[in-house]
Write an enzyme that holds these catalytic residues in place. Structure first.
Site, PDB file in Angstrom:
ATOM      1  N   TYR B 104       0.718  -1.143   0.044  1.00  0.00           N
ATOM      2  CA  TYR B 104      -0.008  -0.120  -0.073  1.00  0.00           C
ATOM      3  C   TYR B 104       0.823   1.245   0.003  1.00  0.00           C
ATOM      4  O   TYR B 104       2.049   1.218   0.537  1.00  0.00           O
ATOM      5  CB  TYR B 104      -0.890  -0.160   1.330  1.00  0.00           C
ATOM      6  CG  TYR B 104      -2.053  -0.869   1.228  1.00  0.00           C
ATOM      7  CD1 TYR B 104      -3.400  -0.527   0.625  1.00  0.00           C
ATOM      8  CD2 TYR B 104      -2.063  -2.254   1.812  1.00  0.00           C
ATOM      9  CE1 TYR B 104      -4.510  -1.390   0.510  1.00  0.00           C
ATOM     10  CE2 TYR B 104      -3.328  -3.223   1.712  1.00  0.00           C
ATOM     11  CZ  TYR B 104      -4.291  -2.529   1.028  1.00  0.00           C
ATOM     12  OH  TYR B 104      -5.497  -3.394   0.978  1.00  0.00           O
ATOM     13  N   TYR B 143      -0.590  -9.793   0.264  1.00  0.00           N
ATOM     14  CA  TYR B 143       0.427  -9.505   1.209  1.00  0.00           C
ATOM     15  C   TYR B 143       0.140 -10.237   2.747  1.00  0.00           C
ATOM     16  O   TYR B 143      -1.041 -10.512   3.033  1.00  0.00           O
ATOM     17  CB  TYR B 143       0.306  -7.924   1.317  1.00  0.00           C
ATOM     18  CG  TYR B 143      -0.844  -7.240   1.951  1.00  0.00           C
ATOM     19  CD1 TYR B 143      -1.141  -7.166   3.320  1.00  0.00           C
ATOM     20  CD2 TYR B 143      -2.015  -6.949   0.749  1.00  0.00           C
ATOM     21  CE1 TYR B 143      -2.594  -6.396   3.674  1.00  0.00           C
ATOM     22  CE2 TYR B 143      -3.264  -6.176   1.405  1.00  0.00           C
ATOM     23  CZ  TYR B 143      -3.293  -6.211   2.860  1.00  0.00           C
ATOM     24  OH  TYR B 143      -4.812  -5.758   3.124  1.00  0.00           O
ATOM     25  N   ARG B 153      -3.470 -11.781   3.270  1.00  0.00           N
ATOM     26  CA  ARG B 153      -4.822 -11.400   2.660  1.00  0.00           C
ATOM     27  C   ARG B 153      -5.160 -11.848   1.208  1.00  0.00           C
ATOM     28  O   ARG B 153      -4.115 -11.666   0.592  1.00  0.00           O
ATOM     29  CB  ARG B 153      -4.976  -9.978   2.631  1.00  0.00           C
ATOM     30  CG  ARG B 153      -4.947  -8.915   4.022  1.00  0.00           C
ATOM     31  CD  ARG B 153      -6.269  -9.359   4.933  1.00  0.00           C
ATOM     32  NE  ARG B 153      -7.579  -9.828   4.317  1.00  0.00           N
ATOM     33  CZ  ARG B 153      -8.341  -8.781   3.897  1.00  0.00           C
ATOM     34  NH1 ARG B 153      -8.220  -7.526   4.027  1.00  0.00           N
ATOM     35  NH2 ARG B 153      -9.599  -9.067   3.569  1.00  0.00           N
ATOM     36  N   HIS B 156      -7.695  -8.107  -3.131  1.00  0.00           N
ATOM     37  CA  HIS B 156      -8.994  -7.533  -2.820  1.00  0.00           C
ATOM     38  C   HIS B 156      -8.925  -5.894  -3.135  1.00  0.00           C
ATOM     39  O   HIS B 156      -7.753  -5.389  -3.254  1.00  0.00           O
ATOM     40  CB  HIS B 156      -9.195  -7.507  -1.074  1.00  0.00           C
ATOM     41  CG  HIS B 156      -8.508  -6.888  -0.233  1.00  0.00           C
ATOM     42  ND1 HIS B 156      -7.357  -7.564   0.268  1.00  0.00           N
ATOM     43  CD2 HIS B 156      -8.348  -5.991   0.279  1.00  0.00           C
ATOM     44  CE1 HIS B 156      -6.608  -6.747   1.103  1.00  0.00           C
ATOM     45  NE2 HIS B 156      -7.627  -5.820   1.047  1.00  0.00           N
ATOM     46  N   HIS B 158     -10.911  -2.517  -1.546  1.00  0.00           N
ATOM     47  CA  HIS B 158     -11.868  -1.820  -0.770  1.00  0.00           C
ATOM     48  C   HIS B 158     -12.845  -0.828  -1.604  1.00  0.00           C
ATOM     49  O   HIS B 158     -12.363  -0.033  -2.307  1.00  0.00           O
ATOM     50  CB  HIS B 158     -11.147  -0.806   0.400  1.00  0.00           C
ATOM     51  CG  HIS B 158     -10.310  -1.800   1.130  1.00  0.00           C
ATOM     52  ND1 HIS B 158     -10.541  -2.240   2.317  1.00  0.00           N
ATOM     53  CD2 HIS B 158      -8.886  -2.252   0.753  1.00  0.00           C
ATOM     54  CE1 HIS B 158      -9.575  -2.948   2.983  1.00  0.00           C
ATOM     55  NE2 HIS B 158      -8.469  -3.021   2.080  1.00  0.00           N
TER      56      HIS B 158
END
Lengths: 212, 237
Positions: B104, B143, B153, B156, B158
């Site tokens: 991120y 990640y 995770r 995905h 959000h």
């Protein structure tokens, strides 16, 4: 598809998921340290020409260990100073100010955990049954890592004692002690008015959250 | 006349606030019951957003910087509808995600994986009259995270959506069907029903796929809808 109690069927709402720790990238990018959009939504929402008393709302959001969180998204929704929402469902006569959307968004600060919103104090909003006014209040919605479904609550104003005592929503809350979790104390310094609204996710002082 | 209320949450469709498998919920879930709030103007109104604040690039995460980002370019599109299957037009849809390496662009993600200076991972758009939206982005990577040993995770994105009122506000995550990490992910698995979990899966869509450009994925979002008649009675709460 589910069957409805009154016949027919519906598709249930998409399941909520946590906003996670990186919510800033999408919703408050300046806090993530970059600035790609020309216009950002923010926590300072009353322009110079919007009528009403200027107020600042400050607070922290505490977790069950008593620590101030530093990654919570805070959104607020409110009426204008005349008690009218900038939305088609509000059919009250009079003072709609299109320049005041009534919605703010910010986050608890990475370093201090404090969130800050600058706005105007809303007026009393017409209640259900169209008669009794609700005491002035601001609707809050928070989301973050560890919060599976966004939490809804309301902030009321400590200087509206009589209106608060008669408020139909505060009076739904059975224990008077718990009503106090929604009432923000007012302070004034150098002519600036600040309301402090701390939110407690758990514990003895747990804030009242609504199934709205 | 009271405003027409929105339907309450359908039991068994939403994740519980406290889901210990996802450790962060332990200290952040309210423990007292939520208080049912009859819907007044404060609940059935909500913020309206115009196109005035958005730029075309806001919905194209691959053209927000000097060069193209690294990764599998893709189109993510779908419709926002309500529980009564009516389109939710003119509503703000915002997304955020990791880059193709699973990192991120965020001061709190210090993972040892490369940042991409051409990808910050945020986007937004407004639905059209039919409730449709469309983003161009790159496929997010996996990640690891610290929730439990060997936790990863699933890929995905959000999503944040408003809908017409304060009570239709929703934040969810979009996943990819057939992702082997899904069953190990306590966030995805916090949704109590198979049907609900399926609602979070984007499906590969050949029609949305743009020749020579990128694969298309379809993801529809359902927001709360208004109750059918008869209107809820006071004592229902």
């Amino acid at each position: 598809m589910r069957s409805m109690p009154f016949g027919g069927s519906y598709v249930p709402e998409t399941p909520s998921q946590t906003a996670g720790p990186y919510v800033h990238i999408g919703l408050i990018p300046k806090q993530a340290g970059f600035d790609i959009f020309e216009n950002n939504f923010g926590g300072d929402i009353a322009g110079p020409r919007v009528p009403g008393e200027r107020i600042t709302i400050k607070g922290r959001v505490f977790d069950g260990a008593g620590l101030a969180t530093r990654d919570v998204l805070v959104e607020t929704w409110q009426a204008n100073a005349a008690g009218r929402y900038n939305h088609s469902a509000d059919r009250q006569q009079g003072a709609l100010d299109k320049s005041f959307r009534g919605w703010a968004r910010t986050g608890t600060d990475f370093a201090t955990g404090v969130y800050t919103i600058r706005t105007i104090k809303p007026g009393a909003v017409i209640g259900r049954k169209g008669r009794k006014r609700m005491a002035p209040h601001i609707n809050f919605w928070i989301a973050s890592r560890g919060i599976n479904i966004g939490l809804a609550t309301r902030m009321y104003f400590a200087d509206e004692e009589a209106a608060n005592a008669a408020d139909p929503v505060l009076n739904i809350i059975e224990q008077p002690e718990r009503r106090k979790t929604l009432i923000a104390p007012r302070s004034e310094r150098d002519g600036n008015v600040t309301y402090t609204f701390d939110i407690y996710l758990q514990g003895e002082r747990e804030t009242v959250f609504f199934d709205a | 006349m009271d405003p027409i209320p929105y339907r309450r949450e359908t039991p068994g469709t939403q994740p519980p606030a406290l889901w210990p498998d996802y450790r962060s919920t332990v200290l952040r879930s309210p423990r007292k019951p939520l208080i049912a709030l009859p819907h007044s103007l404060s609940e059935v109104t909500g913020p309206i957003f115009g196109h005035d604040r958005l730029q075309p690039n806001d919905a194209d995460l691959t053209s927000q910087h000097k060069e193209r980002p690294i990764g599998d370019r893709m189109i993510v599109a779908g419709r926002v509808i309500d529980e009564n299957e009516r389109p939710v037009a003119g509503t703000l849809v915002e997304i955020w995600q990791a880059n193709s390496a699973g990192r991120y662009f965020h001061p709190r993600d210090s993972r040892d994986a490369p940042l991409d200076s051409n990808f910050t991972g945020g986007g937004r758009t407004i639905t059209d009259e039919e409730g449709r939206y469309r983003f161009i982005t790159v496929k997010p990577g996996y990640y690891p995270w610290g929730n439990h040993p060997n936790a990863w995770r699933p890929a995905h994105i959000h999503f944040s959506v408003f809908g017409p009122s304060f009570v239709t506000r929703l934040i969810c995550q979009m996943y990819f069907e057939d992702d082997p990490m899904l069953r190990y992910d306590p966030i995805y698995m916090s949704v109590p029903s198979d049907a609900g979990r399926k609602q979070l899966l984007a499906k590969f869509d050949y029609e949305l796929t743009v020749p020579g450009f990128g694969l298309g994925y379809r993801f529809d979002i359902v927001l709360r809808g208004r109750n059918a008649t008869p209107p809820e009675a006071d004592h229902a709460h």
